[in-house]
Design an enzyme around this catalytic site. Sequence first.
Site, mmCIF file in Angstrom:
data_model
loop_
_atom_site.group_PDB
_atom_site.id
_atom_site.type_symbol
_atom_site.label_atom_id
_atom_site.label_comp_id
_atom_site.label_asym_id
_atom_site.label_seq_id
_atom_site.Cartn_x
_atom_site.Cartn_y
_atom_site.Cartn_z
ATOM 1 N N TYR A 95 0.849 -1.204 0.000
ATOM 2 C CA TYR A 95 0.000 0.000 0.000
ATOM 3 C C TYR A 95 0.883 1.252 0.000
ATOM 4 O O TYR A 95 2.014 1.216 0.507
ATOM 5 C CB TYR A 95 -0.912 -0.010 1.230
ATOM 6 C CG TYR A 95 -2.157 0.828 1.067
ATOM 7 C CD1 TYR A 95 -3.130 0.496 0.123
ATOM 8 C CD2 TYR A 95 -2.375 1.954 1.860
ATOM 9 C CE1 TYR A 95 -4.268 1.247 -0.023
ATOM 10 C CE2 TYR A 95 -3.524 2.713 1.727
ATOM 11 C CZ TYR A 95 -4.467 2.360 0.776
ATOM 12 O OH TYR A 95 -5.603 3.125 0.622
ATOM 13 N N SER A 195 -18.704 -4.757 -4.710
ATOM 14 C CA SER A 195 -17.747 -4.378 -3.674
ATOM 15 C C SER A 195 -18.424 -3.452 -2.662
ATOM 16 O O SER A 195 -19.558 -3.007 -2.851
ATOM 17 C CB SER A 195 -16.547 -3.660 -4.296
ATOM 18 O OG SER A 195 -16.951 -2.404 -4.838
ATOM 19 N N GLY A 196 -17.708 -3.150 -1.576
ATOM 20 C CA GLY A 196 -18.247 -2.231 -0.583
ATOM 21 C C GLY A 196 -18.538 -0.867 -1.175
ATOM 22 O O GLY A 196 -19.594 -0.268 -0.912
ATOM 23 N N VAL A 197 -17.617 -0.338 -1.987
ATOM 24 C CA VAL A 197 -17.855 0.944 -2.660
ATOM 25 C C VAL A 197 -19.023 0.818 -3.631
ATOM 26 O O VAL A 197 -19.879 1.705 -3.720
ATOM 27 C CB VAL A 197 -16.590 1.421 -3.398
ATOM 28 C CG1 VAL A 197 -16.896 2.642 -4.263
ATOM 29 C CG2 VAL A 197 -15.488 1.760 -2.404
ATOM 30 N N TYR A 286 -10.616 4.354 -8.445
ATOM 31 C CA TYR A 286 -10.385 4.344 -6.998
ATOM 32 C C TYR A 286 -9.760 3.042 -6.521
ATOM 33 O O TYR A 286 -9.405 2.898 -5.346
ATOM 34 C CB TYR A 286 -11.698 4.585 -6.247
ATOM 35 C CG TYR A 286 -12.704 3.464 -6.405
ATOM 36 C CD1 TYR A 286 -12.742 2.402 -5.504
ATOM 37 C CD2 TYR A 286 -13.614 3.464 -7.454
ATOM 38 C CE1 TYR A 286 -13.648 1.365 -5.658
ATOM 39 C CE2 TYR A 286 -14.524 2.437 -7.612
ATOM 40 C CZ TYR A 286 -14.547 1.398 -6.710
ATOM 41 O OH TYR A 286 -15.448 0.363 -6.860
ATOM 42 N N GLY A 288 -7.767 -1.010 -8.074
ATOM 43 C CA GLY A 288 -7.200 -1.764 -9.185
ATOM 44 C C GLY A 288 -7.122 -3.240 -8.868
ATOM 45 O O GLY A 288 -6.047 -3.833 -8.884
ATOM 46 N N MET A 289 -8.273 -3.847 -8.604
ATOM 47 C CA MET A 289 -8.292 -5.238 -8.153
ATOM 48 C C MET A 289 -7.698 -6.209 -9.180
ATOM 49 O O MET A 289 -7.166 -7.255 -8.818
ATOM 50 C CB MET A 289 -9.719 -5.644 -7.790
ATOM 51 C CG MET A 289 -10.225 -4.985 -6.519
ATOM 52 S SD MET A 289 -11.831 -5.607 -5.976
ATOM 53 C CE MET A 289 -12.909 -4.848 -7.180
ATOM 54 N N LYS A 369 -18.294 -8.819 3.248
ATOM 55 C CA LYS A 369 -17.174 -8.191 3.955
ATOM 56 C C LYS A 369 -17.035 -8.851 5.318
ATOM 57 O O LYS A 369 -18.020 -9.051 6.035
ATOM 58 C CB LYS A 369 -17.414 -6.695 4.093
ATOM 59 C CG LYS A 369 -16.234 -5.943 4.720
ATOM 60 C CD LYS A 369 -16.468 -4.454 4.741
ATOM 61 C CE LYS A 369 -16.427 -3.861 3.369
ATOM 62 N NZ LYS A 369 -15.067 -3.927 2.770
#
Length: 374
Positions: A95, A195-197, A286, A288-289, A369
Amino acid sequence: VTAAMAFRRLCERAVGRRGPRHPGLLTRLQDRALVSSAAARGRCEALVYRKHGEPLRVIQLETLQSAELRDSDIRAQILAAPINPSDINMVQGTYPILPDLPAIGGNEGVGQVMDVGSKVTNLKPGDWVIPSDAGLGTWRTEAVGNMNGFIKVPNNIPLLCAATLGVNPCTAYRMLSDFETLKPGDSVIQNAANSGVGQATIQIAKAMGLKTINVIRNRPDLQQLTDSLMSLGADYIITEEALRKPEMKELFKKVPRPRLALNGVGGKSATEILRHLEKGGTIVTYGGMAKQPITVPVSALIFNNVKICGFWVTQWKLDHGHDLLQEMITQLCNLIQAGMLRAPVCNKVNFQDYQTALKAATTPFISSKQILIM
């Protein structure tokens, strides 16, 4: 009237429309938290990593001495904390910002204030708080920090909503508000819609009067996932494969082409949603999985004047400060209290069973999640 203005008015009206949910249950939860923290005062348990690597290999449950409470500090018992992809990346050492080692995992969660320093005036014992920024280390039973490092949230919202409020809903809200001037009836396209977002985007966009076109990967439980996203308010759900087919033209006879695309995947997925943007539209990345670069067709830049932007909620918080963050959190909490914003699909895991949660959080195609319950 823009979608963002309509959203703010809706939040204001929502405050008085619904009262606290299950106040008796929440009172019992708070009382239990106070008792359990008092019993363990002076020591806390935490998930610690002393080197970077795969979480299951490097994270250990340790008992630590509690930090000293200074004049401007608060002491909070952590009630619940999620495991986010960025948390995993921090442990792995990939990260952009990394804490000094040894470190405690986790950047998001909700706690209950137990004690306050002599100079703390904005918080009191019993209040619920969430971290105002990354780096607190929320995978622990107790945390001590400066009062400005926390944001107060209502203690009558569902626990899982509070625990997952500080990252994904904030990211979704800012991207919907800051990059294009959208009006009710406009559309937004996003990948990683499960996803959460993605789940937060669906709900906040609906509150703004926007239509969402939601892209997900094909999978064995596709219908179950589709039904789940539709229950949140999704307007259209398509697979990555369908995104590349001519039938997309039929979709845009029902809904206007989007002026905003939200990309949490990268690679081919980002290129494909970009192709469907309205002229002059914006794609905001936001995440880049896929861990693949974004390829932008030259025609999209020259003939469609597409704008390419990035967003990182951690940087937004650093740039805009405590007061604007508190304002945004308040608006999101109003939506929660009105029943318009739910927590993402979650799996609650006892703190002592953290290895089960870490394994699930790093397994593909698990949409829920993982939430550590302390």
